[in-house]
Enzyme design. Structure first.
Site, PDB file in Angstrom:
ATOM      1  CD  GLU A 237      -2.621  -1.506   2.324  1.00 34.49           C
ATOM      2  OE1 GLU A 237      -2.419  -1.243   3.462  1.00 34.49           O
ATOM      3  OE2 GLU A 237      -3.327  -2.644   2.202  1.00 34.49           O
ATOM      4  CB  SER A 353      -6.825 -12.858   2.333  1.00 38.44           C
ATOM      5  OG  SER A 353      -7.257 -11.567   1.518  1.00 38.44           O
TER       6      SER A 353
END
Ligand code: PGA
Length: 393
Positions: A237, A353
């Site tokens: 990110e 995840s």
């Protein structure tokens, strides 16, 4: 074992019967083995490219070297096989009964259907893996499992305190290292809340300069002064939204190390890079650039998080095999750059995840030493399940 060609006596196409003796020599392409052979002395022999589908009874095969040998369906009964080395041997269907197997080494062999004293080897391995994890993979055990929560831009101070209080109640004696990487504004709260607990605190970035006109940035020294131990660097990110490059990740990594922080350096491929089959090139490039001018000693203080970008926050987890494949590739790349010892010592996490449901399978992989967890780290119960899975894995 190195083959000592000087010492090898080539015995080709001979017949091996009871009480045969080849101690210290080699049997090469010997085709005529009796179905049952007793009381032979093969101590220290080399069997190369041979078909040995016989049953060896009461024979001395200690210290033997087997390479590219077909032992499928062979048997060893009341024989001494101690210290023998099996390399690329087909042992499927072989049976070992009442024999001394201490110190044997097996690599690249087919073991399907092999039994030892009536037990199926595959089942034995599974049983042993499950019940004696502490011994099963020594390489994994030399490394510390590290579960780190990456809270990203979540939680106000009271919320952070509440989450850590709840987590503290669950995590009293974890079998792995536990880190909460919290927003800068929560660092003080987190350090205070985790005092006297096994939970360590990390930041989510740091700047590479010591001080100066860098509005909005925080230096490594500032974090150390607060009592922060870890720092996430090069998260995808940061690379995607804030222009981080391998060059700035490298500078930040070196600055963090110089200040005494332990960096968690993130690498990972984009979806289209995986689809174009260049995952390994991408990862190798990131490792080489992000750790440029980092010494082997410094590397051992770093954690590497393999985070495939397509798996972050998407609910799409890499399969355990995909994660293992890339984590093993990272270790192999480190081994080329720093030598095997340093590479074996580095903790490599998977991130993307990872959750309470899939953590155990991912963490059971030999090269997956921990996890960097986003979404699931914001729920104490889920994060704790992952910590427990790491302790098992
Ligand atoms: P995720 O995030 O677990 O929510 O996918 C992982 C990470 O970004 O570190």
């Amino acid at each position: 074992m190195e083959l000592n060609k000087e010492k090898i006596t080539l015995i080709a196409d001979c017949e091996v019967t009871d009480k045969s003796k080849t101690a210290g020599g080699a049997v090469v392409r010997t085709s005529k083995f009796c179905a049952d052979i007793s009381e032979c002395d093969f101590e220290g022999s080399c069997f190369v490219q041979t078909n040995l589908c016989a049953t060896f009874k009461c024979s001395d095969m200690s210290g033997d070297y087997f390479e590219e040998v077909d032992l499928s369906g062979a048997g060893f009964e009341r024989s001494d096989v101690s210290g023998a080395e099996f390399n690329e041997v087909n042992l499927s269907g072989a049976a070992i009964i009442d024999s001394d197997m201490s110190g044997i080494e097996i690599s690249g062999c087919k073991l399907d259907g092999m039994t030892i004293d009536g037990f199926n080897v595959r089942e034995l391995i599974e049983f042993y893996k499950k019940n004696h994890k502490e011994n099963f993979d020594m390489k994994k055990n030399v490394r510390k499992a590290v579960i780190a929560g990456n809270w990203k831009m979540n939680k106000t101070r009271p919320e952070a305190k509440a989450l850590l209080e709840e987590l503290k109640g669950k995590v009293s004696d974890p079998g792995c290292e536990v880190i909460a990487c919290v927003p800068f504004t929560n660092l003080e709260t987190a350090i205070e809340a985790t005092k006297g607990t096994p939970i360590k605190v990390g930041a989510q970035n740091c700047h590479f300069e010591k001080s100066g006109a860098f509005t909005g940035e925080i230096s490594a020294d500032m974090l150390v002064e607060m009592g922060v131990e870890y720092v996430v660097l090069g998260h995808s990110e940061r690379r995607q939204y804030f222009g981080e490059t391998d060059e700035t990740v490298n500078k930040r990594t070196r600055a963090a190390l110089a200040a005494g922080l332990k960096p968690i350096v993130c690498v990972g491929e984009l979806l289209w890079e995986r689809e174009c089959n260049i995952t390994e090139e991408v990862i190798a490039r990131q490792i080489k650039l992000d750790f440029y001018a980092v010494s082997a000693e410094e590397l051992k203080k770093c954690i590497i998080a393999y985070e495939p970008v397509w798996a972050i926050g998407t609910g799409k987890t890499a399969t355990a095999d995909q994660a293992e494949e890339v984590c093993a590739f990272i270790r192999a790349t480190l081994a080329k750059l720093y030598g095997a010892d340093a590479a074996e010592a580095v903790t490599i996490q998977y991130g993307g995840s990872m959750n309470a449901g899939n953590a155990e399978e991912l963490l059971s992989k030999v090269n997956v030493d921990g996890g960097l967890i986003g979404g699931a780290s914001l729920k104490a119960a889920d994060f704790n399940t992952i910590i427990e899975a790491a302790t098992k894995g």
